[in-house]
Design a protein around this motif. Structure first.
Motif, mmCIF file in Angstrom:
data_model
loop_
_atom_site.group_PDB
_atom_site.id
_atom_site.type_symbol
_atom_site.label_atom_id
_atom_site.label_comp_id
_atom_site.label_asym_id
_atom_site.label_seq_id
_atom_site.Cartn_x
_atom_site.Cartn_y
_atom_site.Cartn_z
ATOM 1 N N GLY A 1 0.787 -1.221 0.000
ATOM 2 C CA GLY A 1 0.000 0.000 0.000
ATOM 3 C C GLY A 1 0.817 1.268 0.000
ATOM 4 O O GLY A 1 0.258 2.365 0.106
ATOM 5 N N GLU A 2 2.118 1.153 -0.156
ATOM 6 C CA GLU A 2 3.015 2.304 -0.051
ATOM 7 C C GLU A 2 3.629 2.635 -1.407
ATOM 8 O O GLU A 2 4.040 1.745 -2.158
ATOM 9 N N LEU A 3 3.681 3.924 -1.729
ATOM 10 C CA LEU A 3 4.373 4.415 -2.917
ATOM 11 C C LEU A 3 5.661 5.091 -2.462
ATOM 12 O O LEU A 3 5.627 6.089 -1.733
ATOM 13 N N VAL A 4 6.786 4.530 -2.874
ATOM 14 C CA VAL A 4 8.098 5.069 -2.515
ATOM 15 C C VAL A 4 8.762 5.615 -3.773
ATOM 16 O O VAL A 4 8.877 4.919 -4.786
ATOM 17 N N ALA A 5 9.177 6.876 -3.718
ATOM 18 C CA ALA A 5 9.886 7.508 -4.824
ATOM 19 C C ALA A 5 11.387 7.316 -4.630
ATOM 20 O O ALA A 5 11.924 7.589 -3.547
#
Length: 274
Positions: A27-31
């Motif tokens: 569920g996490e968006l990491v750039a």
């Protein structure tokens, strides 16, 4: 979901990754950001299994990727590569259907369930209306939506994206990141995306990981990581970090005053000015 422990990678004698520790939760968006040549794309290649790690561990759902096998890995991890070529003569629907390949047996044809999954993926990415069009006639933004639909059709747990907004205008950049944010929040997909625009990363990502010289230089919430001194240390360029007037999130801009001052000083020395 994804965990990298002391990962190192090289091309021949040239070390590219030097002990990477990184996590991406469901569920996490990491750039993933950093200067050109720092190892961002190599890191994605290692995670996808396209390039072997020289040392360290890459785990997806707690299992080392080396044990998963290529087919099982493709069922868990989907990749949207930068400038990925699309086959001429295929429709957008045909390309999206290619995402079902890891779930089909040898010489097995697509069935009704596969068609339903592809249709749902194209509806989610707002590309269903493009389904009959040849992919070589699509715009950059349309092609990107189809590529993400193909990735979703794999039903992945982890989505890897290499500069997903490269060559897109501002509206399509925002649209792409909104879509990624929705997929992470609604479907629990973990996403790791290489991003050059730090302000876009701050706006949409849950976390930002800055890579420098093959190492994680900073990792955390955008407001924690995207500080002027940290960015200047990583990129070697002076910046100012402002707060968005409504959200308070970081806005990163070049420090024009310092740039002009440094440039003028350099020009004066080079030109022999008194």
């Amino acid at each position: 979901m994804l965990e990298l422990r002391a990962v190192e990678a090289a091309y021949g004698a040239r070390r590219v990754l030097r002990g990477i520790d990184l996590r991406v939760r469901a569920g996490e968006l990491v750039a993933l950001a950093g200067p050109n040549g720092c190892g961002k794309t190599t890191l994605l290649r290692v995670v996808s299994g396209a390039h072997p790690a020289a040392r360290g561990d890459v785990l997806v759902d707690g299992e080392p990727i080396q044990r998963a096998g290529s087919r099982r890995l493709a069922q868990r991890i989907a990749v949207v590569a930068q400038g990925a070529p699309l086959p001429d003569g295929f429709s957008a629907f045909d390309v999206a259907m290619m995402g079902r390949t890891p779930h089909l047996g040898l010489l097995q044809s697509e069935g009704g369930r596969d068609i339903d999954i592809v249709r749902a993926a194209m509806l989610r990415t707002r590309s269903w209306d493009l389904r009959a069009r040849p992919v070589d006639e699509l715009s950059g933004g349309e092609r990107q939506r189809v590529l993400i639909a193909r990735a979703l059709a794999q039903e992945p747990r982890l989505l890897l994206l290499d500069e997903p907004t490269s060559h897109l205008d501002l509206a399509h950049q925002v649209d792409t990141f909104r879509l990624l944010r929705e997929l992470c929040a609604a479907d629990g997909i973990a996403a790791l995306a290489v991003v050059h625009d730090l302000t876009l990363a701050a706006t949409f990502a849950d976390r930002v990981a800055l890579i420098a010289d093959g190492r994680v230089a900073a990792d955390g919430a955008p407001a924690t990581v995207l500080r002027a001194e940290t960015i200047e240390r990583v990129y070697g360029v002076p910046v100012r970090v402002l707060a968005h007037p409504r959200t308070g999130l970081p806005i990163v801009v070049p420090d024009a005053a310092r740039e002009r001052s440094d440039g003028a000083a350099f020009a004066g020395v080079a030109g022999g000015a008194p």
